[in-house]
Enzyme design. Sequence first.
Site, PDB file in Angstrom:
ATOM      1  N   ASP A  21       0.834  -1.161   0.056  1.00 20.66           N
ATOM      2  CA  ASP A  21       0.071   0.148   0.031  1.00 20.66           C
ATOM      3  C   ASP A  21       1.079   1.245  -0.066  1.00 20.66           C
ATOM      4  O   ASP A  21       1.687   1.481   1.074  1.00 20.66           O
ATOM      5  CB  ASP A  21      -0.823   0.002   1.423  1.00 20.66           C
TER       6      ASP A  21
ATOM      7  N   ASP B  69      -2.809   2.292  -6.116  1.00 20.57           N
ATOM      8  CA  ASP B  69      -1.600   2.311  -5.349  1.00 20.57           C
ATOM      9  C   ASP B  69      -1.568   1.056  -4.336  1.00 20.57           C
ATOM     10  O   ASP B  69      -0.823   1.095  -3.191  1.00 20.57           O
ATOM     11  CB  ASP B  69      -1.682   3.461  -4.503  1.00 20.57           C
ATOM     12  N   GLU B  70      -2.400  -0.059  -4.475  1.00 17.30           N
ATOM     13  CA  GLU B  70      -2.658  -1.201  -3.627  1.00 17.30           C
ATOM     14  C   GLU B  70      -2.551  -2.421  -4.480  1.00 17.30           C
ATOM     15  O   GLU B  70      -3.249  -2.455  -5.523  1.00 17.30           O
ATOM     16  CB  GLU B  70      -3.777  -0.958  -2.932  1.00 17.30           C
TER      17      GLU B  70
END
Length: 464
Positions: free
Chosen positions: A11, A105-106
């Site tokens: 993350d 983003d993960e």
Amino acid sequence: MRAAPTILHLDMDAFFAAAEQASKPSLRGKPVVVGGLGPRGVVATASYEARRFGVHSAMPMGQARRLAPNAAYLVPRFSFYRSISEQVMELLARLSPLVEPLSLDEAFVDLDAGGVADDSASARAAGERLRIDILATTGLTGSVGLAGSKMIAKIASEEAKPDGLVLIEPGTERELLAPRSVRILPGVGPATGEHLRRAGMTTVSDLAEAGEDELVRLLGRAHGASLYLMAQGYDDRPVVAERDAKSVSVEDTFDVDLHDRVRIRFEVERLAERCVGRLRASGHSGRTIVLKVRRFDFSTLTRSETLRGPTDDLSVVREAAGRLLEAVDTTGGVRLLGVGVSGLADYTQEDLFAQAEAESAAASGEGVAASAERAGGVAVAGAPVAPAVASGEPEVHEAVERRWSPGHDVRHAEYGAGWVQGSGVGRVTVRFEEPGSVPGRVRTFAVDDPELEPGEPLPLVGRG
């Protein structure tokens, strides 16, 4: 469940805000809030400095401004964030063929499938190398969680924030979860959490002690049974490399309700163009065109039309969205519009009749302008529709003021690259600086200054 912590969850830390701070030296170490800046905007991401004031994602922007009045408030630059995300996902792909992106983003990574880890030591080493590689490649930091399941790996990455790594050994899941709030489990939101609280269950250990039958009675068979397993620390979901998109859509919320029917039609056609752009970029076509309309009273209407075959043709999607709009009552005003395409396929079956009609319309000068003219207005490319002048009078076209959004990139013929700090009353303020520079100087220009143009984002790494 795995015997080794070979599921990794990455993350990125405050991703949008961190990317803005990295690209704008004057904002480093200062509160930054990224999101919609209009009266109805919401926070997309807040930097850690802004979070100290209580600002968080999904908060109304007006509330954020009251909590942190001196923060920098910026409009998102999604193409910039996407380019960084692609760099990160490429690094993950080097670790394993099984990478499951959850957002820009993960992502989850199966380290065992990539042969880079088979025990705690090798998993930790892989995670630390990844963090180093991400920083070297993007200039940004990410937090890593390692565990024997996806649920626990995600919890671990949350505990690792910011810029850390946490490894949770398999076999310790129940001990870890027992004292935590029930909200830590996937699928337990505010409503379910309140329902469980009223039943006397506030911690994960309360769920485990209640038993499966009681949870099924409270929440239903599917939800209750899965929640009981998770309360035991059990999660055998695999990392899935491919997540097939079910639809492609775009939508806009307007600062002021739209009342003019011609303006609403113009916005629908503009959304259709953006939607088709995304559709083509994903390599898909679709059969079902969907129109979403949220009215002044927050009631939301969805209308759809299914074509004979899949298409990625702009004229087909635009015309279908227009037909759907005709069936919607917009009296009272519209606060949100959306256009989507579902029933995706990897090929197209062009609607030749629609294409021929579009070509005919183009030849006769029709399109947005023609439809606006039929409705009593004149369309100006890239601008809201203006009322038509009376017949026989000379046409007067007002100049459309250039719009400069806070945070967006610009380039000046003399001063070079910079970004917009703010604009209004015919002026735009720009700070001239680059990712590798010292904080730059601020200058103000007329919004129509011919030497000031929109710019492209500069890379965060590789510039001195």
